[in-house]
Design an enzyme around this catalytic site. Structure first.
Site, PDB file in Angstrom:
ATOM      1  N   SER A  67       0.786  -1.502   0.073  1.00  0.00           N
ATOM      2  CA  SER A  67      -0.204  -0.096   0.569  1.00  0.00           C
ATOM      3  C   SER A  67       0.585   1.346  -0.073  1.00  0.00           C
ATOM      4  O   SER A  67       0.402   2.467  -0.056  1.00  0.00           O
ATOM      5  CB  SER A  67      -1.394  -0.110   0.931  1.00  0.00           C
ATOM      6  OG  SER A  67      -2.168  -0.559   1.204  1.00  0.00           O
ATOM      7  N   LYS A  70       0.261   3.462  -2.647  1.00  0.00           N
ATOM      8  CA  LYS A  70      -0.982   4.602  -2.498  1.00  0.00           C
ATOM      9  C   LYS A  70      -0.752   6.293  -1.725  1.00  0.00           C
ATOM     10  O   LYS A  70      -0.740   7.232  -2.489  1.00  0.00           O
ATOM     11  CB  LYS A  70      -1.373   4.865  -1.230  1.00  0.00           C
ATOM     12  CG  LYS A  70      -2.576   3.431  -1.790  1.00  0.00           C
ATOM     13  CD  LYS A  70      -3.772   2.784  -0.956  1.00  0.00           C
ATOM     14  CE  LYS A  70      -4.316   1.471  -0.880  1.00  0.00           C
ATOM     15  NZ  LYS A  70      -3.499   0.830  -0.047  1.00  0.00           N
ATOM     16  N   SER A 127      -5.932   3.658   5.057  1.00  0.00           N
ATOM     17  CA  SER A 127      -5.317   2.843   3.729  1.00  0.00           C
ATOM     18  C   SER A 127      -6.524   1.697   2.387  1.00  0.00           C
ATOM     19  O   SER A 127      -6.422   0.658   2.727  1.00  0.00           O
ATOM     20  CB  SER A 127      -4.222   2.521   3.963  1.00  0.00           C
ATOM     21  OG  SER A 127      -3.143   1.842   2.941  1.00  0.00           O
TER      22      SER A 127
END
Length: 396
Positions: A67, A70, A127
């Site tokens: 993640s 991101k 997230s």
């Protein structure tokens, strides 16, 4: 015979210089890996204002990043806000594809509408993969098109060892990868260009409201970045973990005006990830001192030859920053300003007309350009006639 003897001496000198340069390069590389032992195989510590790498280990090894992907998604979101393509108050409708995301999510329903600002919070704090995909589709038209934008932005930033295949990092594809160095680069771009990211990254918990056909429910976003509570000066930013990527982190922190970025990829567990990030940040703050010159002095104007105006305004191309890791006395830094006496018209705004050089201990540590702060147009016949009339009037 003397000719060959001189050549021989020259050759020996060249070899000595070459070996000296090699030794210096090795010492410089060693200084960025010494005194800090990590279990994490890939890591980079960077000072944000200068981009100076303070520590590195396996910095260019290509790895899955989970993640932490991101960070690039957020960068493109803030690019779109900056350009006026979207607004924080815009309502984004969740698609079936966005709803279908697994992993970390905020449980958006198909057809549910949330504001851009709420979705930013869902991405930064919790997230949310579903929130990331919803924003990707809103900006790019589809996740695939948005991913192309991500790869284009990465290329423009010089992230030579990065390739994205989704916008959230949920994929296990071997074609989705980056490096600790590249992640530090995109993190630096995000926090320096859009410092408002901290307004969201430092939220520990916040409730959002789901409004669907089933009714209204409250969902609590909890920050995945435990350093916010564990490390003095932590300002963000993004965690990530999958079975393939293991435990990843791009952490930001600030102390005494110095901003640090610590990136770790493939830590063996979450506890190690946060502990080693804290160790890296402490290492950087202990070793580094920062010199900043946000308003370098320059002459107000420069003389213009053959221009509509006789003078033009000057400006500096940017602020100057220098990171010292050698215990230098930064109060001894000297500024040397050199600006052309005059320029000829025409000349465009931003044209270089001088330079400010910064020295310490007889060593040049950097410079900034002095540029025109306005476009200078060449004078025409009527302009010359007007000037002649004004001069004549002054003589009467």
């Amino acid at each position: 015979m003397r000719k060959y003897w001189v050549r021989g001496i020259a050759a020996v000198c060249c070899i000595v210089m070459l070996l000296g340069n090699m030794a210096f390069a090795e010492d410089e590389a060693a200084s960025k890996t010494a005194d800090l032992t990590l279990q994490t195989p890939s890591a980079v510590l960077m000072e944000a204002s200068t981009g100076e790498v303070i520590f590195e280990k396996g910095a260019d090894d290509k790895r899955a990043l989970a993640s932490v992907t991101k960070v690039m998604t957020l960068l493109l979101i803030f690019d779109a806000l900056e350009d006026g393509r979207i607004q924080l108050t815009d309502e984004v409708t969740t698609s079936a594809h966005a709803k279908s995301m697994g992993g970390s999510q905020v449980f958006l329903e198909e057809g549910e509408k949330q504001s851009v600002e709420t979705l930013i919070k869902c991405i930064v704090i919790a997230s949310g993969n579903d929130a990331a995909v919803a924003m990707a589709e809103y900006i790019g038209g589809s996740e695939e098109a948005f991913v192309e934008m991500m790869n284009g932005r990465a290329k423009a930033l010089g992230m030579a060892n990065t390739h994205f295949v989704d916008c959230c990092g949920l994929t296990d594809s071997s074609d989705h990868y980056s490096t600790a160095r590249d992640i530090a680069l995109m993190t630096r771009e995000l926090i320096t260009k859009y410092p408002q990211i901290y307004d969201y990254a430092q939220i520990w918990m916040e409730d959002i409201t789901h409004v669907t056909a089933k009714g209204s429910t409250t969902f609590t976003l909890s920050n995945t970045n435990k350093l916010l509570r564990q490390f003095d000066g932590c300002t963000g930013l993004k965690t990530g973990s999958t079975s393939t990527a293991k435990y990843c982190l791009s952490a930001t922190a600030s102390r005494n005006g110095i901003d640090m970025i610590a990136v770790l990829l493939a830590s063996p567990d979450s506890k190690t990830r946060f502990a080693e990030a804290a160790a890296m940040l402490n290492y950087g703050f202990a070793r580094c001192s920062l010199y900043r010159d946000d308003n370098p002095p320059v002459p107000e104007n420069i003389i213009v030859n053959k221009g509509k105006s006789e003078q033009a305004r000057l400006a500096v191309s940017g602020s100057f920053s220098y990171v010292s890791m050698g215990g230098e006395d930064l109060s001894q830094i000297e500024r040397i300003v050199k600006v052309d006496e005059q320029i000829n018209a025409p000349a465009e705004k931003g044209t270089k007309v001088g330079e400010i050089t910064y020295n310490i201990g007889g060593k040049t540590i950097g410079s900034v350009e002095v540029v025109l702060d306005e476009t200078v147009e060449r004078a025409g016949f009527l302009d010359h006639l007007k000037k002649a009339g004004e001069a004549w009037g002054q003589c009467l």
